[in-house]
Write a protein that holds these residues in place. Structure first.
Motif, PDB file in Angstrom:
ATOM      1  N   ILE A   1       0.770  -1.015   0.036  1.00  9.06           N
ATOM      2  CA  ILE A   1      -0.057   0.168  -0.011  1.00  9.06           C
ATOM      3  C   ILE A   1       0.801   1.110  -0.007  1.00  9.06           C
ATOM      4  CG2 ILE A   1      -1.781   1.344   1.207  1.00  9.06           C
ATOM      5  CD1 ILE A   1      -2.909  -1.348   2.326  1.00  9.06           C
ATOM      6  N   ASP A   2       0.549   2.220  -0.874  1.00 13.09           N
ATOM      7  CA  ASP A   2       1.407   3.501  -1.087  1.00 13.09           C
ATOM      8  C   ASP A   2       1.163   4.134   0.238  1.00 13.09           C
ATOM      9  OD1 ASP A   2       2.770   5.515  -1.809  1.00 13.09           O
ATOM     10  OD2 ASP A   2       1.527   6.030  -3.374  1.00 13.09           O
TER      11      ASP A   2
ATOM     12  N   GLN B   1      -8.888   5.774   8.718  1.00 16.34           N
ATOM     13  CA  GLN B   1      -7.789   5.411   7.785  1.00 16.34           C
ATOM     14  C   GLN B   1      -7.808   3.786   7.567  1.00 16.34           C
ATOM     15  OE1 GLN B   1      -3.939   6.982   8.187  1.00 16.34           O
ATOM     16  NE2 GLN B   1      -4.526   8.822   8.625  1.00 16.34           N
TER      17      GLN B   1
ATOM     18  N   ILE C   1      -1.033   7.439   0.543  1.00 14.62           N
ATOM     19  CA  ILE C   1      -2.485   7.585   0.420  1.00 14.62           C
ATOM     20  C   ILE C   1      -2.564   7.942   1.942  1.00 14.62           C
ATOM     21  CG2 ILE C   1      -4.773   6.092   0.438  1.00 14.62           C
ATOM     22  CD1 ILE C   1      -3.276   4.330  -1.563  1.00 14.62           C
ATOM     23  N   TYR C   2      -1.774   7.302   2.824  1.00 16.25           N
ATOM     24  CA  TYR C   2      -2.167   7.709   4.373  1.00 16.25           C
ATOM     25  C   TYR C   2      -1.791   9.156   4.606  1.00 16.25           C
ATOM     26  CZ  TYR C   2      -2.476   2.536   4.946  1.00 16.25           C
ATOM     27  OH  TYR C   2      -3.130   1.471   4.947  1.00 16.25           O
TER      28      TYR C   2
ATOM     29  N   LEU D   1      -8.306  -1.868   0.627  1.00 19.74           N
ATOM     30  CA  LEU D   1      -7.352  -2.082  -0.146  1.00 19.74           C
ATOM     31  C   LEU D   1      -6.919  -3.541   0.210  1.00 19.74           C
ATOM     32  CD1 LEU D   1      -5.209   1.350  -0.206  1.00 19.74           C
ATOM     33  CD2 LEU D   1      -6.657   0.123  -1.811  1.00 19.74           C
TER      34      LEU D   1
ATOM     35  N   ILE E   1      -9.156   2.980   4.128  1.00 17.40           N
ATOM     36  CA  ILE E   1      -8.101   2.712   3.260  1.00 17.40           C
ATOM     37  C   ILE E   1      -7.462   1.326   3.332  1.00 17.40           C
ATOM     38  CG2 ILE E   1      -5.918   3.519   2.759  1.00 17.40           C
ATOM     39  CD1 ILE E   1      -6.552   6.171   3.690  1.00 17.40           C
ATOM     40  N   THR E   2      -7.166   1.073   4.611  1.00 17.66           N
ATOM     41  CA  THR E   2      -6.705  -0.308   4.713  1.00 17.66           C
ATOM     42  C   THR E   2      -7.295  -1.573   4.221  1.00 17.66           C
ATOM     43  OG1 THR E   2      -4.975   0.742   6.517  1.00 17.66           O
ATOM     44  CG2 THR E   2      -5.010  -1.678   6.394  1.00 17.66           C
TER      45      THR E   2
ATOM     46  N   ALA F   1      -1.779  11.754   2.390  1.00 15.26           N
ATOM     47  CA  ALA F   1      -3.056  12.577   1.986  1.00 15.26           C
ATOM     48  C   ALA F   1      -4.136  12.253   2.691  1.00 15.26           C
ATOM     49  CB  ALA F   1      -3.373  12.111   0.417  1.00 15.26           C
ATOM     50  N   ALA F   2      -4.572  11.346   3.448  1.00 17.93           N
ATOM     51  CA  ALA F   2      -5.616  11.151   4.444  1.00 17.93           C
ATOM     52  C   ALA F   2      -5.430  12.021   5.629  1.00 17.93           C
ATOM     53  CB  ALA F   2      -5.842   9.723   4.408  1.00 17.93           C
TER      54      ALA F   2
END
Length: 296
Positions: free
Chosen positions: A187-188, A205, A191-192, A213, A209-210, A194-195
């Motif tokens: 996972i990039d 998150q 992304i975190y 993904l 997100i996690t 930016a969040a």
């Protein structure tokens, strides 16, 4: 590309693939075909006796021991498979945090996976045994259990499933955890970041997100654990032998006993194909659900 060039590339590729195809056919495809052939016969340890068609497949429909063993297997799957998925995910999240103990956590979580089934079962049996077992001893030392009282983990039909499930999770969870850790590392991190800039909390998150993904990995893990749990045999055979009173005997153990103790390889082969059919249906159902989820 000319036809001659394509033909040359085809035969070159075939030459590289041929050793694997030969070994795969001899050790996988042919045993499957031979097993089905055996299931169509009355077959003992001394070889083929007579052709009986689908009688072996009809027989298990009225076999109470078969349905009992299948029920025990399903019980194990229902208890253990969710634990293996959920706990593995939690451990992976803990072991993936940027802390000094990160490597130590990964090693400690994965270490039981290198044990053989016999060693892991020996540890579990001696941990939960009455009188000399570790757990009963600890409970006595903490005065949770009276001095003359012993928890019969291996003789109680309900408690014994706790032993088997806990042992299986402790022993096998390392592999599943490593799958999740590998997925987490893909996972990039941007992304975190930016969040976080947008004000997302750690909990947000995680769930937005996690976990989304990690969905492909979770689907793979669920499929692998369902298949593995349906094939349970070694730890139950070594810890309880299918007891007490057959309450933990799984389908694989019943197939084994039918083949080698009752000298009925034909019926055992038929039950093996029933188990194969169950796993095939589960796998196809999950693949269909994955495809539908991906199309949305």
């Amino acid at each position: 590309m000319s036809k001659q060039r394509k033909r040359k590339l085809f035969f070159t590729a075939l030459a590289f693939m041929l050793p694997f195809l030969i070994l795969y056919t001899v050790f996988t495809i042919w045993p499957v075909i031979q097993g089905f052939y055996v299931s169509m016969h009355k077959w003992g340890l001394m070889g083929k006796q007579k052709y009986i068609g689908f009688d072996n497949y009809i027989k298990f429909a009225g076999d109470k021991k078969f349905w009992s063993a299948l029920g025990n297997t399903c019980k194990f799957v229902v208890i253990t498979a969710p634990m293996l998925v959920i706990i593995a995910l939690i451990l992976a999240l803990l072991a993936n945090r940027q802390t000094v103990m990160k490597k130590g956590l990964r090693i400690s979580y994965y270490l039981p996976s290198i044990l053989s089934v016999s060693v892991a079962s020996f540890i579990a049996k001696n941990t939960f045994s009455p009188y000399t077992g570790l757990l009963n001893g600890v409970l006595h030392q903490l005065h949770i259990l009276p001095a003359n009282t012993e928890l019969q983990f291996l003789l109680d039909p309900k408690l014994v499933w706790v032993v088997i499930s806990v042992m299986t999770v402790w022993w096998t969870i390392g592999f599943t955890m490593m799958l999740y850790i590998s997925a987490l590392q893909d996972i990039d991190m941007g992304i975190y970041e930016a969040a976080s800039i947008d004000g997302a909390t750690s909990t947000q998150q995680l769930f937005r997100i996690t976990l989304p993904l990690l969905r492909p990995t979770t689907e793979l893990v669920v499929l692998l654990q369902l298949i593995a749990c349906f094939k349970v045999f070694g730890q139950i055979q070594l810890i309880t032998g299918g007891g007490p009173a057959g309450s933990t005997k799984p389908l694989i153990q019943y197939i084994y006993e039918t083949a080698f103790s009752k000298n009925n390889l034909g019926y055992a082969a038929a039950m093996s194909y029933v188990l194969f059919g169950i796993l095939l249906v589960l796998s196809l159902a999950q693949l269909i659900m994955q495809k539908r989820g991906g199309d949305k």
